[in-house]
Write a protein that holds these residues in place. Structure first.
Motif, PDB file in Angstrom:
ATOM      1  N   ALA A  82     -57.744 -46.885 -75.755  1.00 16.12           N
ATOM      2  CA  ALA A  82     -58.594 -47.740 -76.591  1.00 16.12           C
ATOM      3  C   ALA A  82     -60.004 -47.180 -76.694  1.00 16.12           C
ATOM      4  CB  ALA A  82     -58.630 -49.162 -76.031  1.00 16.12           C
ATOM      5  N   ILE A  83     -60.477 -46.576 -75.633  1.00 18.76           N
ATOM      6  CA  ILE A  83     -61.838 -46.049 -75.614  1.00 18.76           C
ATOM      7  C   ILE A  83     -61.970 -44.768 -76.426  1.00 18.76           C
ATOM      8  CG2 ILE A  83     -63.603 -45.023 -74.105  1.00 18.76           C
ATOM      9  CD1 ILE A  83     -62.611 -47.104 -71.961  1.00 18.76           C
ATOM     10  N   TYR A 136     -53.559 -47.631 -71.495  1.00 22.93           N
ATOM     11  CA  TYR A 136     -53.976 -48.378 -72.683  1.00 22.93           C
ATOM     12  C   TYR A 136     -55.499 -48.464 -72.771  1.00 22.93           C
ATOM     13  CZ  TYR A 136     -49.471 -50.282 -74.340  1.00 22.93           C
ATOM     14  OH  TYR A 136     -48.218 -50.452 -74.880  1.00 22.93           O
ATOM     15  N   THR A 137     -56.157 -48.704 -71.647  1.00 22.63           N
ATOM     16  CA  THR A 137     -57.611 -48.823 -71.643  1.00 22.63           C
ATOM     17  C   THR A 137     -58.260 -47.507 -72.048  1.00 22.63           C
ATOM     18  OG1 THR A 137     -57.525 -50.543 -69.945  1.00 22.63           O
ATOM     19  CG2 THR A 137     -59.624 -49.387 -70.213  1.00 22.63           C
ATOM     20  N   GLN A 138     -57.797 -46.413 -71.468  1.00 26.91           N
ATOM     21  CA  GLN A 138     -58.339 -45.093 -71.804  1.00 26.91           C
ATOM     22  C   GLN A 138     -58.117 -44.792 -73.278  1.00 26.91           C
ATOM     23  OE1 GLN A 138     -56.839 -42.021 -72.667  1.00 26.91           O
ATOM     24  NE2 GLN A 138     -58.460 -40.595 -72.102  1.00 26.91           N
ATOM     25  N   ALA A 182     -53.519 -53.778 -72.803  1.00 31.46           N
ATOM     26  CA  ALA A 182     -54.082 -53.490 -71.480  1.00 31.46           C
ATOM     27  C   ALA A 182     -54.310 -54.787 -70.703  1.00 31.46           C
ATOM     28  CB  ALA A 182     -55.395 -52.712 -71.615  1.00 31.46           C
ATOM     29  N   GLY A 183     -54.858 -55.787 -71.371  1.00 32.02           N
ATOM     30  CA  GLY A 183     -55.087 -57.075 -70.710  1.00 32.02           C
ATOM     31  C   GLY A 183     -53.792 -57.714 -70.222  1.00 32.02           C
ATOM     32  N   VAL A 221     -56.332 -52.662 -76.371  1.00 28.70           N
ATOM     33  CA  VAL A 221     -57.099 -53.537 -75.479  1.00 28.70           C
ATOM     34  C   VAL A 221     -56.281 -54.787 -75.134  1.00 28.70           C
ATOM     35  CG1 VAL A 221     -59.130 -55.055 -75.351  1.00 28.70           C
ATOM     36  CG2 VAL A 221     -59.377 -52.702 -76.165  1.00 28.70           C
ATOM     37  N   TYR A 236     -51.894 -50.211 -67.682  1.00 25.98           N
ATOM     38  CA  TYR A 236     -53.224 -50.768 -67.952  1.00 25.98           C
ATOM     39  C   TYR A 236     -54.246 -49.652 -68.140  1.00 25.98           C
ATOM     40  CZ  TYR A 236     -57.866 -52.515 -66.866  1.00 25.98           C
ATOM     41  OH  TYR A 236     -59.217 -52.765 -66.896  1.00 25.98           O
TER      42      TYR A 236
END
Length: 183
Positions: free
Chosen positions: A58-59, A54-56, A77-78, A74, A51
């Motif tokens: 995406a940013i 993937y979040t990092q 990550a969800g 994103v 999670y």
């Protein structure tokens, strides 16, 4: 009729009343609960690391296809966060405590948390693809190990495994080995 279904309902009722403090874990669950909870806490750590990665990604993603790939990151990550929650709930149902200690997450995770040296999409896709392949392999082994000892946990891991295979399939469609053009 050689294969008839027969159960002793009276005995099951007595057993349920006698062992009510064991929550949903009944004698039908023959798993080594202590070891199963330990393994599931590794899954909790793995899902949280995925999670976060993937979040990092995406940013910080950059490049011509950034928006499309970041949206996929994103979404993944969800789903990883959902896996984290579902496995944590199962640990609780089994009488354990989900280990969410941030200090030990990476050590317990099956995957690594790699901060990309660069913000190129192919590097991120590659690292997430590698992580998904690791998860597919380890979760497949967990399913085999559980076998018939705990059908509920086995089905949970099988459901998560299917979603991880979907992630890998999407990443495979985007992955281009070094030297290839695109993304």
């Amino acid at each position: 009729m050689p294969n008839q279904f027969a159960i002793d309902v009276t005995k099951i009722r007595e057993e349920a009343r006698r062992n009510i403090t064991q929550g949903p874990v009944t004698p039908a669950n023959t798993a080594d609960l202590e070891r199963l909870i330990e393994v599931l806490n590794q899954v909790v750590a793995t899902e949280m690391v995925c999670y976060l990665r993937y979040t990092q990604n995406a940013i910080v993603a950059q490049g011509i296809h950034r928006e499309q790939v970041a949206d996929m990151f994103v979404e993944h990550a969800g789903e990883e966060l959902d896996h984290f929650k579902r496995v944590s709930d199962r640990i609780n149902q089994l009488g354990g405590t989900p280990d969410m200690d941030p200090a030990t997450l990476v050590a317990r995770s099956h995957t690594e948390y790699e901060t990309p040296a660069e913000t190129d999409l192919q590097g991120m896709i590659r690292e997430n693809f590698v992580a998904e392949r690791i998860v597919i392999e380890t979760y497949t082994e967990i399913v085999r190990w559980i076998g018939e000892s705990d059908p509920t946990t086995r089905r949970l891991i099988e459901d998560i495994l299917k979603e991880e295979e979907d992630h890998a399939d999407e990443l495979n469609d985007l992955y281009q080995p070094s030297g290839a053009k695109g993304a």
